[in-house]
Scaffold this active site. Structure first.
Site, PDB file in Angstrom:
ATOM      1  N   ARG A  88      49.511  24.371   6.966  1.00 32.37           N
ATOM      2  CA  ARG A  88      50.159  25.279   6.013  1.00 32.37           C
ATOM      3  C   ARG A  88      51.593  24.851   5.768  1.00 32.37           C
ATOM      4  O   ARG A  88      52.355  24.606   6.700  1.00 32.37           O
ATOM      5  CB  ARG A  88      50.132  26.709   6.560  1.00 32.37           C
ATOM      6  CG  ARG A  88      50.988  27.728   5.833  1.00 32.37           C
ATOM      7  CD  ARG A  88      50.302  28.237   4.583  1.00 32.37           C
ATOM      8  NE  ARG A  88      51.181  29.054   3.768  1.00 32.37           N
ATOM      9  CZ  ARG A  88      51.181  30.390   3.743  1.00 32.37           C
ATOM     10  NH1 ARG A  88      50.351  31.050   4.491  1.00 32.37           N
ATOM     11  NH2 ARG A  88      51.993  31.036   2.944  1.00 32.37           N
ATOM     12  N   ARG A  97      47.827  26.738  -0.849  1.00 35.91           N
ATOM     13  CA  ARG A  97      47.926  26.660   0.613  1.00 35.91           C
ATOM     14  C   ARG A  97      46.588  26.297   1.229  1.00 35.91           C
ATOM     15  O   ARG A  97      45.545  26.654   0.698  1.00 35.91           O
ATOM     16  CB  ARG A  97      48.447  27.961   1.188  1.00 35.91           C
ATOM     17  CG  ARG A  97      47.607  29.153   0.839  1.00 35.91           C
ATOM     18  CD  ARG A  97      48.372  30.421   0.928  1.00 35.91           C
ATOM     19  NE  ARG A  97      49.245  30.517  -0.205  1.00 35.91           N
ATOM     20  CZ  ARG A  97      49.727  31.625  -0.690  1.00 35.91           C
ATOM     21  NH1 ARG A  97      49.449  32.758  -0.129  1.00 35.91           N
ATOM     22  NH2 ARG A  97      50.516  31.646  -1.725  1.00 35.91           N
ATOM     23  N   ASP A 100      46.047  30.820   4.571  1.00 41.06           N
ATOM     24  CA  ASP A 100      46.940  31.967   4.585  1.00 41.06           C
ATOM     25  C   ASP A 100      46.242  33.064   5.367  1.00 41.06           C
ATOM     26  O   ASP A 100      45.094  33.414   5.054  1.00 41.06           O
ATOM     27  CB  ASP A 100      47.231  32.425   3.152  1.00 41.06           C
ATOM     28  CG  ASP A 100      48.232  33.559   3.082  1.00 41.06           C
ATOM     29  OD1 ASP A 100      49.122  33.632   3.952  1.00 41.06           O
ATOM     30  OD2 ASP A 100      48.137  34.379   2.142  1.00 41.06           O
ATOM     31  N   ASP A 102      46.805  36.976   6.724  1.00 40.29           N
ATOM     32  CA  ASP A 102      47.628  38.183   6.631  1.00 40.29           C
ATOM     33  C   ASP A 102      47.037  39.276   7.509  1.00 40.29           C
ATOM     34  O   ASP A 102      45.853  39.616   7.375  1.00 40.29           O
ATOM     35  CB  ASP A 102      47.701  38.692   5.192  1.00 40.29           C
ATOM     36  CG  ASP A 102      48.536  37.811   4.291  1.00 40.29           C
ATOM     37  OD1 ASP A 102      49.527  37.235   4.780  1.00 40.29           O
ATOM     38  OD2 ASP A 102      48.202  37.690   3.099  1.00 40.29           O
TER      39      ASP A 102
END
Length: 165
Positions: A88, A97, A100, A102
């Site tokens: 990343r 990317r 990712d 989250d």
């Protein structure tokens, strides 16, 4: 790390470069190997248009549930380390990317620090997050009392589609 009983956390995954489906599938396996953490559910994979700059490939997205005894910030550290292992690079906001991750929800925990806000501040605006989250946790109610499945149905699908294996 803590000695508290496990908490359920939900993590969104996204990738749009360098074999995105492979990055998502490998990341799911790696999330199951985090310290004092167990992968408990995985959504289907979805394809979605990028948020922000449109001069990039579509994303592959998913959401997983884990049971963890890591604190929210320790889990965030593990997620960021996993992103780095996948190459990343943060070159531009909402840019392409390799991976990712989250942290969306951590039990019923609410927090806001310079590093982490729970629940994730933008998850209610994004079909590519709420739809896969509803697949594995549609019954979960948020602070406003509405469940995730109901909230997901209110969002336009924005071209979201299931990725077939």
């Amino acid at each position: 790390m803590t000695d508290q009983p496990g908490s359920t956390a939900y993590i969104a995954l996204g990738s749009n470069i360098d074999s995105p489906q492979l990055h998502i599938e490998r990341a799911m396996e790696e999330l199951g190997r985090l310290p004092i953490t167990q992968l408990t559910r995985c959504s289907p994979l979805y394809s979605s248009r990028p948020v922000g700059p449109q001069d990039q490939p579509d994303f592959v997205n998913a959401v997983v549930a884990v049971s963890t005894r890591l604190s929210p910030l320790a889990l965030l550290d593990q997620l960021q380390a996993l992103e780095q292992r996948h190459g990343r690079q943060r070159q531009r906001r909402w840019g392409p990317r390799t991976l990712d991750l989250d942290l969306l929800l951590y039990g019923e925990r609410r927090m806001q620090t310079s590093r982490l806000t729970l629940p994730h501040p933008h998850m209610l605006e994004r079909a590519f997050v709420l739809t896969p989250l509803a697949d594995i946790a549609g019954h979960v109610s948020l602070a406003g009392g509405e469940d995730i499945a109901t909230l997901a149905c209110r969002l336009p699908d924005d071209g979201l589609r299931v990725v077939l294996p």
